[in-house]
Scaffold this motif. Structure first.
Motif, PDB file in Angstrom:
ATOM      1  N   PRO A   1       0.612  -1.062  -0.121  1.00 45.15           N
ATOM      2  CA  PRO A   1      -0.215  -0.320   0.074  1.00 45.15           C
ATOM      3  C   PRO A   1       0.472   1.177   0.329  1.00 45.15           C
ATOM      4  N   TYR A   2       2.649   0.557  -0.075  1.00 43.11           N
ATOM      5  CA  TYR A   2       2.823   2.411  -0.202  1.00 43.11           C
ATOM      6  C   TYR A   2       3.839   1.753  -1.124  1.00 43.11           C
ATOM      7  N   GLY A   3       4.884   2.941  -1.459  1.00 37.93           N
ATOM      8  CA  GLY A   3       5.973   2.897  -1.966  1.00 37.93           C
ATOM      9  C   GLY A   3       5.977   3.077  -3.645  1.00 37.93           C
ATOM     10  N   PRO A   4       6.987   2.542  -4.418  1.00 37.48           N
ATOM     11  CA  PRO A   4       8.079   2.903  -4.174  1.00 37.48           C
ATOM     12  C   PRO A   4       8.441   4.524  -3.673  1.00 37.48           C
ATOM     13  N   PHE A   5       9.667   5.115  -3.320  1.00 38.25           N
ATOM     14  CA  PHE A   5      10.064   5.748  -2.991  1.00 38.25           C
ATOM     15  C   PHE A   5      10.842   6.156  -3.680  1.00 38.25           C
ATOM     16  N   ASN A   6      10.688   7.796  -4.139  1.00 38.96           N
ATOM     17  CA  ASN A   6      12.096   8.735  -5.515  1.00 38.96           C
ATOM     18  C   ASN A   6      12.685   9.576  -4.252  1.00 38.96           C
ATOM     19  N   GLN A   7      12.447   9.944  -2.884  1.00 42.08           N
ATOM     20  CA  GLN A   7      13.153  10.860  -2.369  1.00 42.08           C
ATOM     21  C   GLN A   7      13.299  10.186  -1.132  1.00 42.08           C
ATOM     22  N   ARG A   8      14.694  10.587  -0.926  1.00 37.43           N
ATOM     23  CA  ARG A   8      15.116   9.487   0.661  1.00 37.43           C
ATOM     24  C   ARG A   8      14.468   9.933   2.011  1.00 37.43           C
ATOM     25  N   ALA A   9      14.537  11.430   2.076  1.00 40.54           N
ATOM     26  CA  ALA A   9      13.375  11.720   3.561  1.00 40.54           C
ATOM     27  C   ALA A   9      12.197  10.864   3.427  1.00 40.54           C
ATOM     28  N   GLU A  10      11.330  11.193   2.264  1.00 43.45           N
ATOM     29  CA  GLU A  10       9.881  10.272   1.471  1.00 43.45           C
ATOM     30  C   GLU A  10      10.626   8.830   2.872  1.00 43.45           C
ATOM     31  N   PHE A  11      11.431   8.304   2.524  1.00 41.80           N
ATOM     32  CA  PHE A  11      11.572   6.492   2.713  1.00 41.80           C
ATOM     33  C   PHE A  11      11.749   6.927   4.361  1.00 41.80           C
ATOM     34  N   ASP A  12      12.643   7.485   4.342  1.00 41.51           N
ATOM     35  CA  ASP A  12      13.210   7.545   5.918  1.00 41.51           C
ATOM     36  C   ASP A  12      12.071   8.003   6.583  1.00 41.51           C
ATOM     37  N   ASN A  13      11.087   9.299   6.262  1.00 41.52           N
ATOM     38  CA  ASN A  13       9.931   9.521   7.437  1.00 41.52           C
ATOM     39  C   ASN A  13       9.302   7.767   7.508  1.00 41.52           C
TER      40      ASN A  13
END
Length: 186
Positions: A56-68
């Motif tokens: 229900p999430y991802g993929p993440f293009n931005q590292r900050a979004e992934f870290d959050n």
């Protein structure tokens, strides 16, 4: 099914102690300690882009979004996330969770399975599921579940390979990323 009293005790909740296997170690997800390794395993050049198709999430293009996102996962108790670490190399290979935890009824589910490409269909992947199953029953649970999108053939094959028993499909169970999800239960 018998209606006789079970004399069963309420199950315990997962705890933060590491779970050691022959090939891997499961550690409670720590967003600070595990973020670089998970970014590489799940978003790096050798990751599996199909991994995100049914989550229900991802993929993440931005590292900050992934870290959050990772920080939110680590802060929760249900799902209870584990990081998968290769015992020999110390490399982070992925993460997954115990979830839908209902100690009063002894029910728990393995979910949010996110293995890096190098870990998929390996002895390490099998060991992870074995260790979480063993831990679930050691905590006193009577039922271990695996649920997935009915269209996710890879997850369905994995569930069967790990010994889960098909129980049925919930039609129009939820909407994920704007698409209907029929959910297969094991």
């Amino acid at each position: 099914m018998s209606t006789a009293e079970l004399h069963w005790q309420t199950a315990k909740l997962p705890n933060a102690k590491p779970i050691e296997g022959r090939f891997i170690r499961l550690e409670k997800l720590d967003a600070v300690r595990h973020c670089d390794g998970l970014w590489t395993a799940l978003q790096g050049p050798n990751s599996d882009p199909k991994l995100w198709d049914y989550l229900p999430y991802g993929p993440f293009n931005q590292r900050a979004e992934f870290d959050n996102w990772l920080s939110r996962l680590a802060a929760g108790n249900d799902p209870w996330f584990y990081t998968v670490i290769d015992r020999e190399t110390g490399i982070v290979d992925g993460c997954l969770s115990l979830m839908s935890i209902v100690p009063d009824h002894g029910r728990i589910e393995i979910g949010h399975v996110m293995f890096g490409g190098a870990m998929q269909r390996t002895a390490k992947g099998t060991e992870v599921i074995y260790l979480l199953a063993k831990e679930s029953f050691a905590l006193g649970h009577r039922r271990l579940e695996w649920k997935c999108n009915d269209s996710n053939q890879r997850s369905k094959r994995a569930a069967e390979r790990f010994g889960f028993t098909f129980e049925g499909t919930f039609r129009q169970h939820m909407v994920v990323k704007g698409i209907n999800r029929d959910t297969t239960w094991y």
